[in-house]
Design a protein around this motif. Sequence first.
Motif, PDB file in Angstrom:
ATOM      1  N   VAL A 227     -16.101 -10.616  23.981  1.00 56.19           N
ATOM      2  CA  VAL A 227     -17.298 -11.442  24.128  1.00 56.19           C
ATOM      3  C   VAL A 227     -17.269 -12.186  25.457  1.00 56.19           C
ATOM      4  N   SER A 228     -16.098 -12.706  25.823  1.00 55.78           N
ATOM      5  CA  SER A 228     -16.091 -13.495  27.061  1.00 55.78           C
ATOM      6  C   SER A 228     -16.219 -12.588  28.275  1.00 55.78           C
ATOM      7  N   GLU A 229     -15.748 -11.359  28.153  1.00 58.12           N
ATOM      8  CA  GLU A 229     -15.951 -10.416  29.249  1.00 58.12           C
ATOM      9  C   GLU A 229     -17.433 -10.100  29.419  1.00 58.12           C
TER      10      GLU A 229
ATOM     11  N   GLY B 202     -16.757  -8.344  17.376  1.00 55.32           N
ATOM     12  CA  GLY B 202     -16.607  -8.710  18.787  1.00 55.32           C
ATOM     13  C   GLY B 202     -17.338  -7.728  19.679  1.00 55.32           C
ATOM     14  N   GLU B 203     -17.158  -6.439  19.344  1.00 56.90           N
ATOM     15  CA  GLU B 203     -17.797  -5.395  20.135  1.00 56.90           C
ATOM     16  C   GLU B 203     -19.320  -5.549  20.079  1.00 56.90           C
ATOM     17  N   GLU B 204     -19.803  -5.750  18.864  1.00 55.13           N
ATOM     18  CA  GLU B 204     -21.246  -5.895  18.664  1.00 55.13           C
ATOM     19  C   GLU B 204     -21.789  -7.064  19.485  1.00 55.13           C
ATOM     20  N   GLU B 205     -21.105  -8.175  19.375  1.00 53.51           N
ATOM     21  CA  GLU B 205     -21.512  -9.378  20.096  1.00 53.51           C
ATOM     22  C   GLU B 205     -21.529  -9.116  21.602  1.00 53.51           C
ATOM     23  N   ALA B 206     -20.460  -8.447  22.091  1.00 52.93           N
ATOM     24  CA  ALA B 206     -20.359  -8.171  23.525  1.00 52.93           C
ATOM     25  C   ALA B 206     -21.514  -7.270  23.979  1.00 52.93           C
ATOM     26  N   LEU B 207     -21.776  -6.224  23.182  1.00 51.39           N
ATOM     27  CA  LEU B 207     -22.870  -5.311  23.536  1.00 51.39           C
ATOM     28  C   LEU B 207     -24.207  -6.034  23.560  1.00 51.39           C
ATOM     29  N   LYS B 208     -24.394  -6.905  22.573  1.00 48.01           N
ATOM     30  CA  LYS B 208     -25.641  -7.674  22.516  1.00 48.01           C
ATOM     31  C   LYS B 208     -25.809  -8.506  23.773  1.00 48.01           C
TER      32      LYS B 208
END
Lengths: 319, 294
Positions: A227-229, B202-208
């Motif tokens: 998330v932070s990345e 985490g992956e989902e959040e990052a992609l969003k």
Amino acid sequence: MPKPEEITSRGLWRLLDRGILSLRGRGRLVVGALAALYGLAWLAGGVYAVDTQTTGVVRRFGRLADDAVPPGLHYRLPDPIDRVTLVPSAGVRRLELRSGPPGGATSDSSYVTGDENLIEVALAVQYKVREPAAYVFSTDAHEGLLAGAAQAALTEVLATMSVDDVLTVGKARIERYVHERAQRIVDAYGIGLLILGATVTSVDPPKEVGFDFKAVSDAKAEARRMVSEAEAKRNDIIPKARGQADKIVSDAEAYRTERVERAGGDAERFVSILEEYRKARATTETRLYLETLEKILPRVKKYVLSKSEDGKSPKVNLR
Amino acid sequence: MRWTVVIAAALALLLARLSLYTVDETETALVTRFGRPLPGEKGPGLHAKLPSPIDRVARFTKKTMFFDPPQSEYLTEDKKNIVIDGFATWRIAEPLLFLRTVRNVEGAEARLLDLVSSELGAHVGSYPLSAFISTAEGEVKLAEIAGNVARNVAERSRREYGLEVTDFRMNRFTFPPQNTRSVINRMKAERERIARQYRSEGEEEALKIEAAAEQERRAILAKAEGEASRIRGDGDAQAIKIYSDAYSRDPDFYKLLRTLESYEKIIDGKTTIILPADAEIMKLLTRGLESREK
């Protein structure tokens, strides 16, 4: 735990007893004097000291006479009338709940959480003596009762919590619950103890699943990193896009300024030429025409063709 | 005469020693005459009795006793096994009955062990496992279960043995050894699931976040492009107006001027111009001065 200490003057009593016996057969006067001395010594045996860390509890013929003798030098009636017990009341004590139930067969400190997980909890309880008389009279099993109460409280609170709560945010809740609950339980027993606090000294999942719990916290950390990345990436591209946008707009503004300025200049030039032109149209026309030719013709390759007699233009082969 | 006084005093002392007794704050006492208990318990203080060996004093502690039976396995209503460790507190309530039935602490604890085990077994069997451990609000009923056990044990022990059970509590649960393996395996599986869930969340959040950022980037650029087009258009319009305002004052002259200007731009060093000899500019050169008259 330091045990209450009994004060006795039996040693002195025995010494004087033996002294009298050895003097038997001497004069009545001597015996009388010795009897008086004996009596005085017996009475003097009632002097005792209470040191700063303790409180004295006095019983006369077994019945409570004084439940709070402060530190200092004091007098009581000698044995067997008065009995004094010194209770170590000032110090804070600590009880560790590490090795399972007091006196129990198991040396295990694992508990069960509300979501049916096993968890190892070590707890320490800080406490002190609040009422010396109750402490002395009520029981001999202070530590067992305190440990039992604290453990029962711990079991109660763990039975309603999930293992994740216990391992993360639940520590303060456990400590607060055990403190209050265990105090209520020992109050009901009337054993004169004041619990000052409960501390969870360690919380661990069972050894067999330690690795799996570690994997969960690793996964949590990895999720946070992902998330932070992504956030870092966003913080990079958005300002860049803004900069790019500013450039696009200011380029357009520069274009507009250029266009308008240029048009203004051109228009002014035209108007001033026009004014001159209007003063002398024909000559200006000719002049402009010729000036232009003068500019153009010097730099070009020129052919001047005379018309042939038949009036046709000759063919020129340009290569 | 003097000796009789001394002897009388000595006898009085002896009698006092044989017939006076004290009872401590922590005790209660019974007097037995030739072994038969007299009615009435004695509280703390100094008391008198007939001299020994006629009357004797039996003392009983009033202190609270801590009874910690070994942990034991029980079956809940929904047929789940659970190991419960409990403890009880008790004291002697009726010395006479206590003396007749259990005699001492060891005897009392043996009786209590039986009572606690049977009562606990019966009560555990009438509650589901969720009454012992549950994360659902209000489902855990430890206080109720322990209270019921304490009440029943207290009633029977007082009636039968003169013991007063003041409290019973469950202070630790575990799973039976034969179940531990499956509990551990379940915990492992659960941890794996949670770890996977964290990762995919985490992956989902990052992609969003990335998708939203890309969308925002495009929006910013599109807005800028729109703005730029408007500005350029505005510039062009202003320029056109300025030009047409000026040129419309003499369109013919503009045409002349502009044409001449164009020549300058169009014609460069690589251009070849073929001029007919009768071209206007050449007339003077080729025809002489008389050509002017035309």
